[in-house]
Design an enzyme around this catalytic site. Structure first.
Site, PDB file in Angstrom:
ATOM      1  N   HIS A 156       0.791  -1.184   0.035  1.00 11.75           N
ATOM      2  CA  HIS A 156      -0.129  -0.162  -0.074  1.00 11.75           C
ATOM      3  C   HIS A 156       0.837   1.141  -0.057  1.00 11.75           C
ATOM      4  CE1 HIS A 156      -3.430  -2.743   1.277  1.00 11.75           C
ATOM      5  NE2 HIS A 156      -4.240  -1.640   0.777  1.00 11.75           N
ATOM      6  N   LYS A 160      -0.658   4.892   4.651  1.00  8.52           N
ATOM      7  CA  LYS A 160      -1.610   3.947   5.407  1.00  8.52           C
ATOM      8  C   LYS A 160      -1.001   3.529   6.695  1.00  8.52           C
ATOM      9  CE  LYS A 160      -3.770  -0.443   4.883  1.00  8.52           C
ATOM     10  NZ  LYS A 160      -5.170   0.237   5.308  1.00  8.52           N
TER      11      LYS A 160
HETATM   12  P1  NAD Z   1      -7.691   9.575   5.298  1.00  2.00           P
HETATM   13  O1  NAD Z   1      -6.855  10.001   6.425  1.00  2.00           O
HETATM   14  O2  NAD Z   1      -7.540  10.217   3.901  1.00  2.00           O
HETATM   15  O3  NAD Z   1      -9.344   9.988   5.513  1.00  2.00           O
HETATM   16  C1  NAD Z   1      -9.886   9.930   6.899  1.00  2.00           C
HETATM   17  C2  NAD Z   1     -10.583  11.151   7.043  1.00  2.00           C
HETATM   18  O4  NAD Z   1     -11.714  11.070   8.002  1.00  2.00           O
HETATM   19  C3  NAD Z   1      -9.776  12.336   7.147  1.00  2.00           C
HETATM   20  O5  NAD Z   1     -10.041  13.816   6.219  1.00  2.00           O
HETATM   21  C4  NAD Z   1     -10.162  12.937   8.524  1.00  2.00           C
HETATM   22  O6  NAD Z   1     -10.246  14.413   8.562  1.00  2.00           O
HETATM   23  C5  NAD Z   1     -11.549  12.503   8.788  1.00  2.00           C
HETATM   24  N1  NAD Z   1     -11.956  12.400  10.148  1.00  2.00           N
HETATM   25  C6  NAD Z   1     -11.433  12.155  11.212  1.00  2.00           C
HETATM   26  N2  NAD Z   1     -12.269  12.065  12.435  1.00  2.00           N
HETATM   27  C7  NAD Z   1     -13.485  12.513  11.752  1.00  2.00           C
HETATM   28  C8  NAD Z   1     -14.717  12.899  12.417  1.00  2.00           C
HETATM   29  N3  NAD Z   1     -14.921  12.885  13.736  1.00  2.00           N
HETATM   30  N4  NAD Z   1     -15.624  13.391  11.663  1.00  2.00           N
HETATM   31  C9  NAD Z   1     -15.488  13.228  10.094  1.00  2.00           C
HETATM   32  N5  NAD Z   1     -14.257  12.939   9.714  1.00  2.00           N
HETATM   33  C10 NAD Z   1     -13.481  12.841  10.372  1.00  2.00           C
HETATM   34  O7  NAD Z   1      -7.828   8.230   5.078  1.00  2.00           O
HETATM   35  P2  NAD Z   1      -8.398   7.357   3.877  1.00  2.00           P
HETATM   36  O8  NAD Z   1      -7.089   6.699   3.085  1.00  2.00           O
HETATM   37  O9  NAD Z   1      -9.238   8.046   3.178  1.00  2.00           O
HETATM   38  O10 NAD Z   1      -8.852   5.986   4.785  1.00  2.00           O
HETATM   39  C11 NAD Z   1      -9.782   5.985   5.647  1.00  2.00           C
HETATM   40  C12 NAD Z   1     -10.059   4.686   6.347  1.00  2.00           C
HETATM   41  O11 NAD Z   1     -10.707   3.762   5.093  1.00  2.00           O
HETATM   42  C13 NAD Z   1      -8.896   3.920   6.649  1.00  2.00           C
HETATM   43  O12 NAD Z   1      -9.472   3.013   7.891  1.00  2.00           O
HETATM   44  C14 NAD Z   1      -8.600   3.014   5.500  1.00  2.00           C
HETATM   45  O13 NAD Z   1      -7.791   1.836   5.843  1.00  2.00           O
HETATM   46  C15 NAD Z   1      -9.917   2.598   5.229  1.00  2.00           C
HETATM   47  N6  NAD Z   1     -10.168   2.274   3.706  1.00  2.00           N
HETATM   48  C16 NAD Z   1     -10.969   1.105   3.343  1.00  2.00           C
HETATM   49  C17 NAD Z   1     -11.251   0.566   2.223  1.00  2.00           C
HETATM   50  C18 NAD Z   1     -12.232  -0.328   1.917  1.00  2.00           C
HETATM   51  O14 NAD Z   1     -12.518  -0.874   0.952  1.00  2.00           O
HETATM   52  N7  NAD Z   1     -12.897  -0.888   2.970  1.00  2.00           N
HETATM   53  C19 NAD Z   1     -10.579   1.139   1.231  1.00  2.00           C
HETATM   54  C20 NAD Z   1      -9.732   2.258   1.362  1.00  2.00           C
HETATM   55  C21 NAD Z   1      -9.500   2.668   2.634  1.00  2.00           C
END
Ligand code: NAD
Length: 269
Positions: A156, A160
């Site tokens: 990744h 991450k």
């Molecule tokens: P990222 O850090 O870019 O985004 C997370 C966002 O959440 C940030 O913008 C942050 O400001 C926001 N946030 C934090 N606290 C918050 C709150 N209380 N209210 C609203 N927003 C809040 O991360 P990302 O790459 O977008 O990944 C996010 C999560 O999704 C991770 O756990 C990642 O592993 C997971 N993910 C899952 C899949 C899937 O298919 N299930 C795919 C990609 C990523």
């Protein structure tokens, strides 16, 4: 039309999800949530996603959306997701949860909402990955305990925060379950120094973090004379986002329960 709000709308996945909802004929953007106190509150979520104004301003509290939304799509962080589940239980909303990196205690807490919230929880929402899980189940059952060493390798991007990926763990669990093994007992997550030869039943994990790799997973079944590798490569976050929107449409008319993407895609046993 399923009315969707995206929590974590300013994140990498959040912005991609705005695009995916916008492109989906059966879903509509009803809201976007940023962190409490964020300077992005009030910004149009279409502009956040780089697709121009959509007439929906980001809010920094879910309460503001209580009347407007059917399904929350949440890709944030474990503690945020759990507090959003409490909101859904209180306000009769549904939830699609993509957040990974939850501890066993956090997953138990999430599970505690299964009788009050219809939710889809999957570490990987990609249709291709979920088909891959099915292929892994078939491979593990066919190869059985016939001397195949099993290793899971995942790569990744450098940002991450959890390892191994939720998807790699899920792949390991599917394989372990198909072979009647317990991943907690047989998973090996670190090899360093004089660690000795591998044992027959262990399932090894290796992690790569580099550059902008969206997500790659390989499960290797290796024995004397041959090696089978089942690989999935994601080239854009859109694959996760499209799966999440599909899950949101699917869960919109379901009763309370904890579902996964195998349920959404009809790939269950
Ligand atoms: P990222 O850090 O870019 O985004 C997370 C966002 O959440 C940030 O913008 C942050 O400001 C926001 N946030 C934090 N606290 C918050 C709150 N209380 N209210 C609203 N927003 C809040 O991360 P990302 O790459 O977008 O990944 C996010 C999560 O999704 C991770 O756990 C990642 O592993 C997971 N993910 C899952 C899949 C899937 O298919 N299930 C795919 C990609 C990523």
């Amino acid at each position: 039309m399923t009315r969707i709000a995206i929590v974590g709308v300013a994140g990498r996945m959040g912005r991609t999800l705005v695009n995916a909802v916008e492109q989906d004929a059966g879903a509509t953007l009803a809201g976007g949530v940023v962190e409490p106190g964020s300077s992005l509150a009030g910004v149009d979520i279409g502009e956040l996603a780089g697709i121009g104004k959509k007439g929906v301003a980001a809010v920094d509290s879910l309460e503001a959306l209580a009347d407007d939304v059917e399904v929350l799509i949440d890709f944030t962080a474990p503690k945020v997701t759990l507090s959003n589940l409490a909101f859904c239980a209180e306000h009769g909303k549904r939830m699609v949860i993509g957040t990974t990196g939850m501890s066993d205690d956090e997953i138990a807490e999430l599970d505690g909402f299964r009788n009050r919230v219809p939710m889809v929880f999957a570490p990987n929402m990609s249709v291709g990955v979920n088909l891959t899980l099915k292929l892994l189940q078939t491979a593990a059952k066919a190869l059985g305990d016939e001397g195949y060493d099993i290793e899971v390798i995942e790569s990744h991007h450098r940002h991450k925060v959890d390892a191994p990926s939720g998807t790699a763990l899920k792949m390991g669990e599917v394989v372990a379950e198909s072979l009647g093994r317990n991943l907690k007992e047989h998973g090996v997550f670190e090899r360093v120094g004089q660690c000795g030869p591998r044992s027959d039943k262990e399932i090894g994990f290796a992690t790569v973090r580099a550059g902008d790799i969206v997500g790659e997973h390989t499960v290797m079944f290796a024995t004397e004379g041959e090696r089978i590798e089942i690989t999935h490569k994601a080239s854009s976050r859109m694959t996760f986002a499209k799966g999440a929107v599909r899950a949101a449409r699917w869960v919109a008319d379901k009763d309370s329960g904890r579902y996964d993407m195998q349920d959404v895609l009809g790939l269950g046993d």
